[in-house]
Design a protein around this motif. Structure first.
Motif, short mmCIF file in Angstrom:
data_model
loop_
_atom_site.label_atom_id
_atom_site.label_comp_id
_atom_site.label_asym_id
_atom_site.label_seq_id
_atom_site.Cartn_x
_atom_site.Cartn_y
_atom_site.Cartn_z
N SER A 105 35.24 28.42 39.88
CA SER A 105 35.36 29.16 38.61
C SER A 105 35.36 30.67 38.82
CB SER A 105 34.24 28.76 37.66
OG SER A 105 32.97 29.19 38.16
N LEU A 106 34.82 31.12 39.96
CA LEU A 106 34.76 32.55 40.22
C LEU A 106 36.13 33.16 40.49
CD1 LEU A 106 31.62 33.08 42.50
CD2 LEU A 106 31.96 33.88 40.16
N ILE A 107 37.09 32.35 40.96
CA ILE A 107 38.41 32.90 41.32
C ILE A 107 39.13 33.45 40.09
CG2 ILE A 107 40.65 32.39 42.34
CD1 ILE A 107 39.26 30.22 44.02
N PRO A 108 39.35 32.65 39.03
CA PRO A 108 39.99 33.24 37.84
C PRO A 108 39.09 34.24 37.13
CG PRO A 108 39.32 30.98 37.39
CD PRO A 108 39.14 31.20 38.86
N LEU A 109 37.77 34.00 37.18
CA LEU A 109 36.85 34.92 36.51
C LEU A 109 36.90 36.30 37.14
CD1 LEU A 109 34.59 35.44 34.45
CD2 LEU A 109 32.95 34.64 36.18
N ARG A 110 36.93 36.36 38.50
CA ARG A 110 36.96 37.66 39.17
C ARG A 110 38.22 38.42 38.81
NH1 ARG A 110 39.07 40.49 42.95
NH2 ARG A 110 40.56 38.89 43.53
N ARG A 111 39.36 37.72 38.79
CA ARG A 111 40.62 38.39 38.47
C ARG A 111 40.64 38.85 37.01
NH1 ARG A 111 44.80 37.84 42.13
NH2 ARG A 111 44.27 36.64 44.00
N TRP A 112 40.10 38.04 36.10
CA TRP A 112 40.06 38.40 34.68
C TRP A 112 39.18 39.63 34.46
CZ3 TRP A 112 36.23 38.37 30.80
CH2 TRP A 112 36.70 38.48 29.48
N LEU A 113 38.01 39.65 35.12
CA LEU A 113 37.11 40.79 34.98
C LEU A 113 37.69 42.04 35.64
CD1 LEU A 113 33.65 39.07 35.60
CD2 LEU A 113 34.60 39.85 33.42
N ALA A 114 38.40 41.86 36.76
CA ALA A 114 39.00 43.01 37.45
C ALA A 114 40.04 43.69 36.57
CB ALA A 114 39.62 42.57 38.77
N GLN A 115 40.80 42.91 35.81
CA GLN A 115 41.80 43.47 34.91
C GLN A 115 41.15 44.32 33.82
OE1 GLN A 115 44.05 40.12 33.50
NE2 GLN A 115 45.23 39.91 35.39
N ARG A 116 39.93 43.99 33.47
CA ARG A 116 39.20 44.74 32.44
C ARG A 116 38.24 45.75 33.04
NH1 ARG A 116 41.19 40.35 31.04
NH2 ARG A 116 41.77 39.80 28.90
N GLU A 117 38.34 45.94 34.38
CA GLU A 117 37.53 46.91 35.11
C GLU A 117 36.04 46.69 34.88
OE1 GLU A 117 38.94 50.79 34.13
OE2 GLU A 117 40.86 50.52 35.14
N PHE A 118 35.64 45.42 34.82
CA PHE A 118 34.22 45.09 34.64
C PHE A 118 33.46 45.29 35.95
CE2 PHE A 118 30.75 42.02 35.01
CZ PHE A 118 30.00 42.32 33.88
N ARG A 119 32.29 45.87 35.86
CA ARG A 119 31.46 46.09 37.04
C ARG A 119 30.01 45.73 36.74
NH1 ARG A 119 35.59 46.08 39.17
NH2 ARG A 119 36.58 47.63 40.53
N LEU A 120 29.35 45.11 37.71
CA LEU A 120 27.92 44.88 37.61
C LEU A 120 27.17 46.16 37.93
CD1 LEU A 120 27.50 41.44 39.43
CD2 LEU A 120 27.58 41.85 36.98
N SER A 121 26.00 46.34 37.32
CA SER A 121 25.15 47.49 37.62
C SER A 121 24.03 47.05 38.57
CB SER A 121 24.53 48.03 36.32
OG SER A 121 23.64 47.09 35.76
N GLN A 122 23.21 48.00 39.01
CA GLN A 122 22.08 47.65 39.87
C GLN A 122 21.09 46.77 39.13
OE1 GLN A 122 20.43 51.22 41.64
NE2 GLN A 122 22.44 51.95 42.28
N LEU A 123 20.95 46.98 37.81
CA LEU A 123 20.07 46.12 37.01
C LEU A 123 20.60 44.69 37.02
CD1 LEU A 123 17.72 45.67 35.10
CD2 LEU A 123 19.22 46.38 33.20
#
Length: 240
Positions: A105-123
């Motif tokens: 599930s991470l494969i399509p999720l990573r690409r979908w989030l990358a298109q929206r420039e989503f980033r995790l924070s240190q928190l």
């Protein structure tokens, strides 16, 4: 001849790990089980993994995001200890099945989030480190879990490899400490672990040369391939 064979396989496994951040344990564990038996293979692999990850830390030292590493390890290391203690309490195949679905599930999720420039924070790393640390304690390899996490944080290539390796040292270090406390680290096991680890460390530097030759797009595709292989392998192990 046995050690020569292990060194050759370890060099290849270390190179693979040096390119994609994981895979060394998957390649090397069957060989170690065959030559040393399952009881000794696990602590040998733990010691070797520390050395292999140390090689990647040295190779990518200037690219490591230490704040991200410490934020993750603050909860992931105690989580890994808890996960290791839960390993014997869950039905066989449950962890592999859940993780296999998770990786795929991470494969399509990573690409979908990358298109929206989503980033995790240190928190986010600190919050996710605990549960991922527990999962890490339930499986042999930590890489398939931590590589996607640090990818979502925004790290790539050298930064991803070095930071993931530094975090993995904390994981494997806690496992080795547990083996030591349980009396499962005789001198012969430590010696074998150091021998195997030397080949993984050498492979880490070979992997660095390959990574530098890859474009960012090619490297991201390689990470997706890693998650696909990891997911399918775990699903196979669960239904086997």
């Amino acid at each position: 001849m046995e050690y020569l064979f292990v060194l050759v396989v370890g060099l290849g496994a270390g190179t693979l790990g040096g390119v994609i951040g994981t895979g060394s344990s998957i390649v090397l564990m069957p060989v170690l089980v065959l030559l040393f038996g399952p009881r000794q293979a696990v602590p040998i692999m733990a010691i070797a993994a520390i050395m292999g990850n140390a090689g990647r830390v040295i190779a990518w030292w200037r690219h490591i995001d230490w704040r991200a590493c410490f934020a993750y390890c603050a909860t992931a290391v105690p989580g890994a200890v808890l996960g290791a203690s839960l390993l014997l309490a869950i039905p066989p195949g449950v962890a592999e099945l859940a993780l296999g679905v998770f990786f795929l599930s991470l494969i399509p999720l990573r690409r979908w989030l990358a298109q929206r420039e989503f980033r995790l924070s240190q928190l986010h790393l600190a919050l996710l480190g605990g549960p991922l640390g527990v999962l890490t304690g339930l499986v042999v390899s930590t890489g398939p879990l931590t590589v996607p996490l640090f990818t979502f944080y925004g790290l790539e290539r050298g930064g991803l490899l070095g930071t993931e390796a530094a975090a993995s040292i904390g994981m494997y270090g806690s496992k080795v400490a547990a083996f030591q406390a349980l009396g499962a680290l005789p001198a012969s096991v430590v010696f074998d672990g150091l021998i195997v680890g030397s080949s993984l460390m050498a492979g880490s530097f070979l992997g660095r040369a390959i990574v530098l030759a890859l474009t960012p797009g090619a490297y991201r595709t390689l990470v997706d391939g890693l998650m696909l292989c990891s997911g399918l392998t775990l699903l196979w192990a669960a239904v086997k």
